[in-house]
Design a protein around this motif. Structure first.
Motif, mmCIF file in Angstrom:
data_model
loop_
_atom_site.group_PDB
_atom_site.id
_atom_site.type_symbol
_atom_site.label_atom_id
_atom_site.label_comp_id
_atom_site.label_asym_id
_atom_site.label_seq_id
_atom_site.Cartn_x
_atom_site.Cartn_y
_atom_site.Cartn_z
ATOM 1 N N UNK B 235 0.855 -1.188 0.000
ATOM 2 C CA UNK B 235 0.000 0.000 0.000
ATOM 3 C C UNK B 235 0.889 1.235 0.000
ATOM 4 N N UNK B 236 0.431 2.242 -0.710
ATOM 5 C CA UNK B 236 1.233 3.457 -0.853
ATOM 6 C C UNK B 236 0.889 4.469 0.225
ATOM 7 N N UNK B 237 1.818 4.681 1.151
ATOM 8 C CA UNK B 237 1.585 5.648 2.227
ATOM 9 C C UNK B 237 1.883 7.056 1.708
ATOM 10 N N UNK B 373 4.740 4.658 7.817
ATOM 11 C CA UNK B 373 3.544 5.470 8.061
ATOM 12 C C UNK B 373 3.840 6.705 8.909
ATOM 13 N N UNK B 374 4.863 6.644 9.749
ATOM 14 C CA UNK B 374 5.120 7.778 10.645
ATOM 15 C C UNK B 374 5.976 8.849 9.979
ATOM 16 N N UNK B 429 -1.682 13.282 14.510
ATOM 17 C CA UNK B 429 -1.594 14.723 14.372
ATOM 18 C C UNK B 429 -0.184 15.259 14.198
ATOM 19 N N UNK B 430 0.838 14.400 14.286
ATOM 20 C CA UNK B 430 2.192 14.914 14.076
ATOM 21 C C UNK B 430 2.372 15.193 12.578
ATOM 22 N N UNK B 431 3.283 16.139 12.240
ATOM 23 C CA UNK B 431 3.335 16.648 10.863
ATOM 24 C C UNK B 431 3.642 15.603 9.784
ATOM 25 N N UNK B 432 4.430 14.567 10.120
ATOM 26 C CA UNK B 432 4.808 13.601 9.080
ATOM 27 C C UNK B 432 3.948 12.350 9.117
ATOM 28 N N UNK B 433 2.829 12.414 9.808
ATOM 29 C CA UNK B 433 1.938 11.260 9.803
ATOM 30 C C UNK B 433 1.419 11.037 8.385
ATOM 31 N N UNK B 434 1.324 9.784 7.955
ATOM 32 C CA UNK B 434 0.808 9.525 6.613
ATOM 33 C C UNK B 434 -0.616 10.043 6.522
#
Lengths: 81, 591
Positions: B235-237, B373-374, B429-434
């Motif tokens: 799956x493409x995050x 994902x993170x 909610x962190x900025x680099x969350x997928x």
């Protein structure tokens, strides 16, 4: 041990790791990992296999000296007398 | 289940022993005072408030200032060539590539893939893609045609940057199944061949070296990283430009970048670490980033650390364990005095390796944890913080992590008691969350329950807030630090005419974490033999590539299945390892 015998043993082990490889056309001077698409774990298994079959102790620090078929034969021949 | 965690002695950090004062010297204070707004203020943003773009922060803002002539990227070729790129060079080259993409009609949000080894063009293509608001979708060169097809197809990739050899070997036969793939850019061809086959060199030479990044919303899609699933195809995050906040912040607090640092991340950009930390993070800090084209080689690696005067090094457990096999004393043979910080990621770093670093390299190794994902590091051992060997460390400032247990379909409970196993969860909610799995909203939704992102990793937290990895909650395989989805391997094997069924597991291995191992049952008329086993391994290698194909195959008459007919990988694994079989109430009778 003759070079052909060493080569046969290398091919035997490679055939377990990369059975799809056409070893007859394997270039002598090309990088073995690249040519055969074998990863560093496969390569480690090749080194372990050579150690088991030939009794030659190959330290990890020497692995780069066995990067091509030709270099591998030179290295192993020198140690097998 | 409660477990004791302390077995290895804690490695104490003594504050006046640091060669360079760490950017984060007081963990609790930094966490208490932390805000993403303050991190954002340390970045420039596009001129005139036109948003936030990764390539501007990584390259242009340095190239337009005093760091223009500073060495940004040093590329070490396999044959010992060295190519240097200053921030000014990277700006010009990425501008050219951005113009090439625009000339090819690539529009905002369209995907650009790179399938090469670690060549300079890969790095330039990534940066140029971000400049045009295209989406960078890296592919690992050791993938075979099938994993490449899955990713190009699922990602709707429009442009592929590759080499003539890889194209011929792995892509050409897929071409008519990929109608959306319009352009191939060859890094090693000098002439355009027509019909969408271009010479990247020629196109770059003809394009302008000037480019203005269009307004970029921080939520615009920037990268598509494929990751393996347990039940389906990869799956493409989706990641967005705002992820740059994490790449910057972790560069500051974990990698502890300082102005004169020389950084080497050994990961391939085909995996998320090699993009977030092998491209973006060091450039954001205006330091020198080392890229080595060659694959792991112990002697070569020590020489690079020595000759390139690497000061911060980010590598992986598999590589560290290979170095540990050597009987030599590295510091007697190589000058490692410039090295001041070592980090590791990919799979949990065993305590012996942490201690080995301290004793043989003079520096303990800092483990950290995160996943595709993170988008960036989430839990880590910090330079200024005591290390508990075997622990992944503590959450980053701004990141809330917890151990939870699933109590119902849509309900989890935070495990308050310490040293108790559960699933590792993060507060979204962190900025680099997928921001999604491309074309798969349902699968994305299912990652979140009750206000938590559930990571699929099992862990526990000790009395002082250090997290300890326990295992995966699902069947995903971690091999040499890479994720492999069993379903993808099984599907590949099933395409062989002799295979009736396949079940794939990760078999524990002391060097590479897990080895991909397949159990195969044969169709009537086929008998197990060494010859057939080899044929299947070769078949899988040609189809899936060395990074995904099984290293071991075992024949078995019937594979254990549940009542729904699904192969029980968990049971295959337990039997292979001689472990208790656990709950087998769903097991259908084995015939």
């Amino acid at each position: 041990m003759r070079e052909e015998e060493i080569r046969d043993i290398i091919f035997d082990i490679l055939l377990e790791i990369a059975p799809e490889a056409d070893l007859k056309t394997l270039p002598h001077h090309g990088d073995l990992r690249k040519t055969l698409d074998i990863d560093s774990f496969d390569f480690l298994n090749l080194m372990i296999g050579l150690n088991e079959r030939l009794g030659v102790d190959i330290p990890e620090s020497d692995y780069e000296k066995l990067n091509t078929l030709s270099n591998m034969l030179t290295y192993l021949s020198a140690r097998l007398g | 289940m409660k477990k004791k965690t302390m077995a290895w002695e804690t490695i104490k950090k003594i504050s006046d022993h640091f060669r360079v004062q760490p950017n984060l010297s007081d963990y609790d204070l930094t966490c208490a005072e932390f805000s993403w707004e303050n991190i954002r203020k340390e970045l420039d943003g596009l001129p005139d408030g036109k948003g936030l773009n990764i390539a501007h922060e990584a390259v242009d803002r340095h190239a337009n200032g005093p760091l223009r002539g500073h060495l940004a990227l040093r590329w070490l070729g396999e044959n010992d060539t060295v190519l240097d790129f200053t921030y000014g060079d990277l700006q010009e080259q990425s501008n050219r590539f951005a113009n090439v993409l625009q000339n090819l009609g690539v529009k905002k949000g369209e995907r650009v893939s790179v399938l090469t080894g670690r060549l300079p063009q890969l790095y330039i293509a990534a940066l140029g893609t971000w400049k045009t608001l295209g989406v960078f979708c890296p592919l690992f060169a050791a993938f075979g045609p099938e994993p490449i097809y899955q990713r190009l197809q699922r990602g709707d990739v429009k442009v592929l940057v590759t080499t003539e050899r890889l194209y011929r070997k792995k892509v050409i036969d897929l071409k008519n199944r990929l109608p959306k793939l319009e352009h191939i850019l060859f890094v090693d061809e000098v002439e355009n061949a027509g019909e969408g086959l271009w010479s990247m060199t020629k196109m770059m030479a003809e394009a302008s070296g000037e480019f203005t990044i269009p307004p970029t919303d921080p939520e615009d899609m920037a990268a598509l990283h494929f990751t393996s699933g347990t039940t389906g195809m990869p799956k493409g995050a989706i990641h967005v430009h705002n992820a740059v906040l994490i790449h910057y912040m972790t560069g500051k607090y974990i990698m502890d970048f300082h102005r004169d640092d020389i950084f080497w991340c050994t990961a391939d950009p085909g995996w998320v670490t090699g993009t977030s930390y092998g491209i973006i993070s060091p450039l954001l800090h205006g330091i020198t980033n080392i890229v080595d084209e060659a694959d792991f080689n112990a002697e070569r690696w020590y020489k690079i650390l020595d000759k390139q005067k690497v000061s911060v090094w980010y590598t992986a457990p598999t590589a560290i364990r290979r170095l540990m096999r050597m009987s030599t004393e590295p510091r007697q043979l190589h000058d490692l005095t410039n090295l001041r910080l070592i980090h590791s990621v990919g799979e949990p770093l065993n305590p012996e390796a942490v201690i080995w670093g301290r004793d043989l390299l003079g520096l303990p190794i800092h483990d950290n944890w995160w996943q595709t994902e993170t988008g960036g590091i989430m839990i880590s051992n910090f330079p200024s913080m005591d290390i508990r060997p075997g622990s992944m460390g503590r959450p980053l400032p701004g990141i809330e992590a917890a151990i939870v247990s699933r109590v119902a379909e849509d309900k989890v409970q935070v495990v308050q008691e310490r040293n108790v196993e559960g699933e590792l969860a993060l507060r979204p909610g962190w900025p680099s969350m997928f921001r999604g799995y491309l074309h798969d909203e349902e699968r994305y939704r299912s990652c979140f329950t009750d206000g938590w992102y559930l990571t699929g990793d099992l862990a526990r937290r000790d009395n002082d807030g250090y997290f300890w990895f326990v295992g995966r909650a699902d069947d995903i395989i971690k091999t040499s630090g890479h994720m492999v989805g069993p379903f993808e391997v099984e599907s590949g094997l099933m395409e062989h005419h002799a295979v009736a069924e396949a079940g794939v597991i990760g078999k524990p291995h002391p060097m590479i974490g897990q080895v991909v191992m397949a159990f195969v049952s044969l169709k009537p008329g086929f008998e197990p033999s060494d010859e057939l086993r080899r044929e299947l391994i070769g078949f899988a290698r040609e189809k899936l590539g060395s990074a995904v194909a099984p290293k071991e195959i075992k024949f078995q008459g019937n594979l254990p299945k549940n009542k729904a007919g699904k192969i029980m990988r968990r049971l295959l694994k337990a039997r292979e390892l001689g472990l208790p079989e656990g709950d087998i109430s769903t097991l259908e009778e084995e015939r």
